[in-house]
Design a protein around this motif. Structure first.
Motif, PDB file in Angstrom:
ATOM      1  N   PRO A  29       0.798  -1.359  -0.273  1.00  0.00           N
ATOM      2  CA  PRO A  29       0.208   0.171  -0.006  1.00  0.00           C
ATOM      3  C   PRO A  29       0.467   1.797   0.172  1.00  0.00           C
ATOM      4  O   PRO A  29       0.572   2.159  -0.733  1.00  0.00           O
ATOM      5  CB  PRO A  29      -0.759   0.014   1.207  1.00  0.00           C
ATOM      6  N   MET A  30       1.851   1.246   1.137  1.00  0.00           N
ATOM      7  CA  MET A  30       2.820   2.827   0.666  1.00  0.00           C
ATOM      8  C   MET A  30       3.030   2.901  -0.770  1.00  0.00           C
ATOM      9  O   MET A  30       3.940   3.840  -0.960  1.00  0.00           O
ATOM     10  CB  MET A  30       4.370   2.486   2.069  1.00  0.00           C
ATOM     11  N   GLU A  31       4.218   2.094  -1.151  1.00  0.00           N
ATOM     12  CA  GLU A  31       4.266   1.876  -2.601  1.00  0.00           C
ATOM     13  C   GLU A  31       3.467   2.361  -3.380  1.00  0.00           C
ATOM     14  O   GLU A  31       4.091   3.085  -4.023  1.00  0.00           O
ATOM     15  CB  GLU A  31       5.328   0.721  -2.836  1.00  0.00           C
TER      16      GLU A  31
END
Length: 60
Positions: A52-54
């Motif tokens: 999700p962060m990428e």
């Protein structure tokens, strides 16, 4: 000893299909279905998985 000649009337009277137990048939079909699902779904799921962060910080 029976004769080795082929007779069309005799061949038509015999059943060429093998006898298979229903439970064994269902087991083989079920195992094939599970292998097919695993071979297609798991690689696709792993290939499409993104952290999700990428995904949130990705710039084009």
């Amino acid at each position: 000893m029976p004769p080795l000649s082929w007779s069309p009337g005799r061949a038509a009277a015999t059943n060429a299909a093998p006898t298979v137990l229903p439970r064994l048939y269902a087991t083989v079909v079920g195992a094939a279905a599970l292998l097919t699902l695993a071979a297609t779904a798991l690689p696709g799921r792993l290939a499409l998985r993104v952290r999700p962060m990428e995904a949130a910080t990705f710039r084009q």
